[in-house]
Scaffold this motif. Sequence first.
Motif: not given
Length: 457
Positions: A147-157
């Motif tokens: 769960l991220s608010t600083v990275d919203v790139d799907e592939a990266s997460l």
Amino acid sequence: MSEIANKLLEGTSKPAPRPAMLVLEDGAAFRGTSCAAEGEVYGEICFNTSLEGYLEVVTDPSYAGQIVTMTYPQIGNYGVNPDDAQAGEPALRGLVVRDMCTAPSNWRSVLSLPDYLRDHGVVAVEGVDTRALVRHVRDCGAQRAVLSTVDVDEASLLRKVRASEPLVGQNLAATVSCEKPHAVGAGDLPASHAFAVAPAVPACHRVVAYDCGAKRSILQNLVRSGCELTVVPWDTPAEEVLAMAPDGVFLSNGPGDPEAVEGTYSQVEKILGQVPVFGICLGHQMIAKAAGAAIEKLKFGHRGGNHPVMNLLTGRVEITAQNHGFGLVFPSLGELVPELSGGFKGHEDDLRFWARAGIAPVVDNPRFGRIRLTHVNLNDGTAEGVAFLDIPAFSVQYHPEASPGPTDAHYLFTAFGRLMDGREDYLDIDIAADRLAGWTFGEQAATVAGAEGGSHA
């Protein structure tokens, strides 16, 4: 969001939206907006079906290592009262909701849930389709999530979550247990609860409680039921506990994989048979492990305040509060004793068989003798409780303290006291009469009923 949508939000209690994203290790992704602290957290995704009690869920130490999804659509509407918290700090990794209330309304509210989460650094997301998320977890099972608010790139997460540490094998109980022994007494009960809960009865039993992540309300219920309580860390040697000469030993709830908590169940094996023992949730699994049983990981666990459990001894059904992702494999405790199991010789994988048959089966355990299955989950047929017949010990997989949840299982605290008194019929209790024990509204209801009965006479 569009410019006009942002303009409309500016005129409400909602803050300006900040994008957030939840990604599961199988690739499922859910977008939303941040509603608490900023950051990026990893944990096992799970869901809780309770309609209320969100603060108790957020602060339950059993949620260590997990990202919790609340299935009820609006969360936070009655605010937060810190006296209701189950620990000093939230242990969960993150929170997922459909709609977060920022303007609560309740006479006991001290602050809003979003403010509480921000104060404690908890990352949370709202605007997620929680119905779709829960259906996915039910179909595909519990798994790692980010769960991220600083990275919203799907592939990266997705790359990050697949590289994260799984919950299985982690000893999370050690991260939420107390650091040293301490007493809990009547003076530690929250004064703000007095409007609903009666004062503690005079202490009549000395109890040592293993803290594997104990909820405050469970310890408070022990005190209210007459226990002089000493709480000890999760790995306290059995010799130290027995040297305190307790009338009984309590094994608390806690998080994570029970296989990793050897520091507790290896000591429980030494305590069983020495003094009466009562375990709940992880404590139930610690008793099972001490008896040599196998533990399985459930597909998506039991979490919520509405789980039906049948008491095989009485035939009564309890609506219970639960929070666990692992469970006892009852057949692994030993072979059935046919003469004490209705003549049946073979185990059943679905334990609802025994509920339908009206039988509480008994096995012969190589370590501790006869053990009876006492409670069964009516949703999936898993084991929910056992009682030892040759030593004074019993345990249940669920939470009897109703924080949050129903009070059907309160009788188990009464049963523990009766077990310490040496009564063989300690579980033979009318749960309908006991479920309001200690609640002032129960006394008020009885008074009103008495007055109405007198007026009709």
